[in-house]
Design an enzyme around this catalytic site. Structure first.
Site, PDB file in Angstrom:
ATOM      1  N   TYR A 146      33.933 -13.713  51.619  1.00 47.55           N
ATOM      2  CA  TYR A 146      32.526 -13.273  51.656  1.00 47.55           C
ATOM      3  C   TYR A 146      31.760 -13.874  50.484  1.00 47.55           C
ATOM      4  CZ  TYR A 146      28.618  -9.894  51.898  1.00 47.55           C
ATOM      5  OH  TYR A 146      27.391  -9.296  51.981  1.00 47.55           O
ATOM      6  N   VAL A 189      28.740   4.649  51.267  1.00 49.36           N
ATOM      7  CA  VAL A 189      27.767   5.688  51.639  1.00 49.36           C
ATOM      8  C   VAL A 189      28.130   6.283  53.004  1.00 49.36           C
ATOM      9  CG1 VAL A 189      25.347   6.160  52.166  1.00 49.36           C
ATOM     10  CG2 VAL A 189      25.922   4.704  50.213  1.00 49.36           C
ATOM     11  N   ASN A 191      31.098   6.170  54.531  1.00 50.41           N
ATOM     12  CA  ASN A 191      32.370   6.900  54.411  1.00 50.41           C
ATOM     13  C   ASN A 191      32.140   8.304  53.861  1.00 50.41           C
ATOM     14  OD1 ASN A 191      33.913   4.802  55.282  1.00 50.41           O
ATOM     15  ND2 ASN A 191      35.156   4.613  53.432  1.00 50.41           N
TER      16      ASN A 191
HETATM   17  P1  NAD Z   1      26.096  -5.548  59.418  1.00 50.21           P
HETATM   18  O1  NAD Z   1      27.549  -5.860  59.512  1.00 50.21           O
HETATM   19  O2  NAD Z   1      25.614  -4.242  59.921  1.00 50.21           O
HETATM   20  O3  NAD Z   1      25.234  -6.661  60.144  1.00 50.21           O
HETATM   21  C1  NAD Z   1      25.661  -7.988  60.306  1.00 50.21           C
HETATM   22  C2  NAD Z   1      25.277  -8.432  61.710  1.00 50.21           C
HETATM   23  O4  NAD Z   1      25.677  -9.804  61.893  1.00 50.21           O
HETATM   24  C3  NAD Z   1      25.994  -7.616  62.800  1.00 50.21           C
HETATM   25  O5  NAD Z   1      25.086  -7.240  63.792  1.00 50.21           O
HETATM   26  C4  NAD Z   1      27.043  -8.586  63.326  1.00 50.21           C
HETATM   27  O6  NAD Z   1      27.426  -8.310  64.665  1.00 50.21           O
HETATM   28  C5  NAD Z   1      26.334  -9.911  63.154  1.00 50.21           C
HETATM   29  N1  NAD Z   1      27.247 -11.067  63.083  1.00 50.21           N
HETATM   30  C6  NAD Z   1      28.373 -11.171  62.331  1.00 50.21           C
HETATM   31  N2  NAD Z   1      28.918 -12.379  62.524  1.00 50.21           N
HETATM   32  C7  NAD Z   1      28.118 -13.047  63.394  1.00 50.21           C
HETATM   33  C8  NAD Z   1      28.154 -14.337  63.986  1.00 50.21           C
HETATM   34  N3  NAD Z   1      29.138 -15.211  63.710  1.00 50.21           N
HETATM   35  N4  NAD Z   1      27.170 -14.684  64.857  1.00 50.21           N
HETATM   36  C9  NAD Z   1      26.174 -13.820  65.158  1.00 50.21           C
HETATM   37  N5  NAD Z   1      26.081 -12.572  64.631  1.00 50.21           N
HETATM   38  C10 NAD Z   1      27.050 -12.205  63.754  1.00 50.21           C
HETATM   39  O7  NAD Z   1      25.683  -5.760  57.891  1.00 50.21           O
HETATM   40  P2  NAD Z   1      24.307  -5.464  57.134  1.00 50.21           P
HETATM   41  O8  NAD Z   1      24.594  -4.492  56.076  1.00 50.21           O
HETATM   42  O9  NAD Z   1      23.217  -5.233  58.096  1.00 50.21           O
HETATM   43  O10 NAD Z   1      24.086  -6.868  56.412  1.00 50.21           O
HETATM   44  C11 NAD Z   1      23.159  -7.834  56.899  1.00 50.21           C
HETATM   45  C12 NAD Z   1      23.161  -9.036  55.970  1.00 50.21           C
HETATM   46  O11 NAD Z   1      22.775  -8.620  54.655  1.00 50.21           O
HETATM   47  C13 NAD Z   1      24.525  -9.709  55.836  1.00 50.21           C
HETATM   48  O12 NAD Z   1      24.337 -11.099  55.779  1.00 50.21           O
HETATM   49  C14 NAD Z   1      25.031  -9.190  54.511  1.00 50.21           C
HETATM   50  O13 NAD Z   1      25.908 -10.112  53.913  1.00 50.21           O
HETATM   51  C15 NAD Z   1      23.754  -9.036  53.725  1.00 50.21           C
HETATM   52  N6  NAD Z   1      23.911  -8.016  52.666  1.00 50.21           N
HETATM   53  C16 NAD Z   1      23.958  -6.695  52.957  1.00 50.21           C
HETATM   54  C17 NAD Z   1      24.148  -5.769  51.940  1.00 50.21           C
HETATM   55  C18 NAD Z   1      24.183  -4.288  52.202  1.00 50.21           C
HETATM   56  O14 NAD Z   1      24.360  -3.521  51.258  1.00 50.21           O
HETATM   57  N7  NAD Z   1      23.992  -3.809  53.395  1.00 50.21           N
HETATM   58  C19 NAD Z   1      24.289  -6.202  50.615  1.00 50.21           C
HETATM   59  C20 NAD Z   1      24.271  -7.566  50.367  1.00 50.21           C
HETATM   60  C21 NAD Z   1      24.060  -8.468  51.390  1.00 50.21           C
HETATM   61  N1  UDP Z   2      34.483   3.225  47.619  1.00 52.40           N
HETATM   62  C1  UDP Z   2      35.058   4.472  47.442  1.00 52.40           C
HETATM   63  N2  UDP Z   2      35.411   5.182  48.538  1.00 52.40           N
HETATM   64  C2  UDP Z   2      35.206   4.743  49.804  1.00 52.40           C
HETATM   65  C3  UDP Z   2      34.607   3.467  49.985  1.00 52.40           C
HETATM   66  C4  UDP Z   2      34.266   2.742  48.866  1.00 52.40           C
HETATM   67  O1  UDP Z   2      35.252   4.927  46.309  1.00 52.40           O
HETATM   68  O2  UDP Z   2      35.553   5.453  50.749  1.00 52.40           O
HETATM   69  C5  UDP Z   2      34.059   2.466  46.426  1.00 52.40           C
HETATM   70  C6  UDP Z   2      34.551   1.016  46.401  1.00 52.40           C
HETATM   71  O3  UDP Z   2      35.827   0.912  45.820  1.00 52.40           O
HETATM   72  C7  UDP Z   2      33.474   0.363  45.555  1.00 52.40           C
HETATM   73  C8  UDP Z   2      32.214   1.160  45.871  1.00 52.40           C
HETATM   74  O4  UDP Z   2      32.657   2.366  46.476  1.00 52.40           O
HETATM   75  O5  UDP Z   2      33.769   0.512  44.188  1.00 52.40           O
HETATM   76  C9  UDP Z   2      31.274   0.453  46.821  1.00 52.40           C
HETATM   77  O6  UDP Z   2      32.032   0.016  47.921  1.00 52.40           O
HETATM   78  P1  UDP Z   2      31.397  -0.611  49.240  1.00 52.40           P
HETATM   79  O7  UDP Z   2      32.538  -0.974  50.137  1.00 52.40           O
HETATM   80  O8  UDP Z   2      30.354   0.289  49.758  1.00 52.40           O
HETATM   81  O9  UDP Z   2      30.624  -1.925  48.762  1.00 52.40           O
HETATM   82  P2  UDP Z   2      30.873  -3.045  47.651  1.00 52.40           P
HETATM   83  O10 UDP Z   2      29.770  -2.833  46.691  1.00 52.40           O
HETATM   84  O11 UDP Z   2      32.211  -2.877  47.007  1.00 52.40           O
HETATM   85  O12 UDP Z   2      30.771  -4.320  48.417  1.00 52.40           O
END
Ligand code: NAD
Ligand code: UDP
Length: 320
Positions: A146, A189, A191
């Site tokens: 990732y 969150v 979980n």
């Molecule tokens: P999510 O897993 O809910 O959404 C990702 C979406 O991409 C899903 O609908 C999935 O089916 C689709 N997808 C995955 N692989 C694919 C592929 N090969 N082709 C087409 N679709 C595909 O995750 P999210 O939390 O909504 O995250 C969205 C974006 O934001 C991601 O790129 C993630 O890396 C980035 N991001 C999210 C967070 C967060 O806290 N939620 C933090 C940092 C970055």
């Molecule tokens: N974490 C936890 N319990 C859970 C899931 C996650 O204590 O059931 C912790 C995890 O080890 C990390 C933080 O929560 O330190 C955030 O984890 P998450 O998977 O949400 O995202 P990350 O920021 O690690 O990508």
């Protein structure tokens, strides 16, 4: 003014589905592309009746031919559990997906946004993390598919910008939460809320003193659109997140209180390479975009707990 046609990859996911809704609300035409790896059709079901919305099942690892003005590239599983399930596919999605979407943007002369991540900073020694920090990522660890995939995607974005003059917008997103996360998403969150609502033990990984900064999804989506709409010379990378840090123990207590739960805490092993602390420096987002998160964690948790309560009431059960 002519209407914009906007492509959202990963549009059926957690953040993507909120972004699609927001873009439709402001009058854009939206094409949602998703392979439903972690996203669901339920997330976009309320949008399907809108004649300006179109959903296409497609894997971004393959080329895509559509005509669009703007692209938001979100396709990529974001939960450690999901992105580590098929790590090779995760890297392919980030890297091949970026190449395909950048190629599409080049052909269409579209502006393109990349959903990058605070994970590019790895387990940081600089705190809070400004955009100038180059990060500390283990390139061969279990999070690398990732982290390095997203870092390579950033490289591709900036090379397309320098080499092909593409208009790019790179956001580094910090932990975001809200409705439409999957109940089995595996992130902290969702979980904790599911465990609290079921009065099950809350799984604290390690000592629970590691920190994260949580941003509510509506605030984040507002930041995406502000960045996309900013002048062309604003490329980012730009941090988007809420700079209030919580330990996982503090988060557990807030969730228990909001859910009115009788859950206790249980400690489990800390996953490998789990970052110890994370907090965005959002000076750039404040100064350049005039963006600032408005929703406090307590307030966002209220809406998110209500969402997961309705999911459980609709009969959701964990897979055995
Ligand atoms: P999510 O897993 O809910 O959404 C990702 C979406 O991409 C899903 O609908 C999935 O089916 C689709 N997808 C995955 N692989 C694919 C592929 N090969 N082709 C087409 N679709 C595909 O995750 P999210 O939390 O909504 O995250 C969205 C974006 O934001 C991601 O790129 C993630 O890396 C980035 N991001 C999210 C967070 C967060 O806290 N939620 C933090 C940092 C970055
Ligand atoms: N974490 C936890 N319990 C859970 C899931 C996650 O204590 O059931 C912790 C995890 O080890 C990390 C933080 O929560 O330190 C955030 O984890 P998450 O998977 O949400 O995202 P990350 O920021 O690690 O990508």
């Amino acid at each position: 003014m002519t209407r914009k046609r906007v492509l959202v990859t990963g549009g059926a996911g957690f953040i993507g589905s909120h972004l699609c809704r927001r873009l439709l609300e402001r009058g854009d035409e939206v094409i949602c592309v998703d392979n439903y790896y972690t996203g669901t059709r339920d997330n976009i079901a309320p949008l399907l009746a809108n004649p300006r919305f179109e959903a296409i099942r497609h894997d971004v690892c393959l080329p895509l031919f559509v005509e669009v003005d703007e692209i938001y590239n979100l396709a990529c599983p974001a939960s450690p559990v999901h992105y580590q399930f098929d790590p090779v596919q995760t890297t392919k999605t980030s890297v091949h997906g970026a190449i395909n979407m950048l190629g599409l943007a080049k052909r269409c002369k579209a502006k393109i946004f990349q959903a990058s991540t605070s994970e590019v900073y790895g387990d940081p020694e600089v705190h809070p993390q400004p955009e100038t920090y180059w990060g500390r990522v283990n390139p061969i660890g279990i999070r690398a598919c990732y982290d390095e995939g997203k870092r390579c995607a950033e490289t591709l974005f900036f090379d397309y910008h320098r080499q092909h003059k593409l208009r790019i917008k790179v956001a580094r997103i910090f932990n975001t939460y809200g409705p439409h996360m999957r109940p089995d998403d595996g992130r902290v969150v969702s979980n904790f809320i599911i465990q609290a609502l079921r009065n099950e033990p809350i799984t604290i990984y390690g000592d629970g003193l590691q920190t994260r900064s949580f941003c509510y999804v509506d605030d984040l989506v507002r930041g995406f659109i502000a960045l996309m709409d900013s002048p062309d010379e604003i490329t980012g990378p730009i941090n988007l997140g809420r700079p209030h840090e919580f330990t996982m123990l503090e988060l557990a207590q807030l969730v228990i209180a909001e859910a009115g739960s009788s859950s206790t805490l249980t400690h489990q092993e800390l996953p490998q390479d789990d970052p110890t602390q994370r907090k965005p420096d959002i000076t750039q987002a404040r100064n350049i975009l005039g963006w600032e998160p408005e929703i406090a964690l307590e307030q966002g948790l209220k809406a998110t707990v209500a969402y997961f309560r309705s999911v459980l009431e609709a009969g959701w059960e964990p897979r055995s």
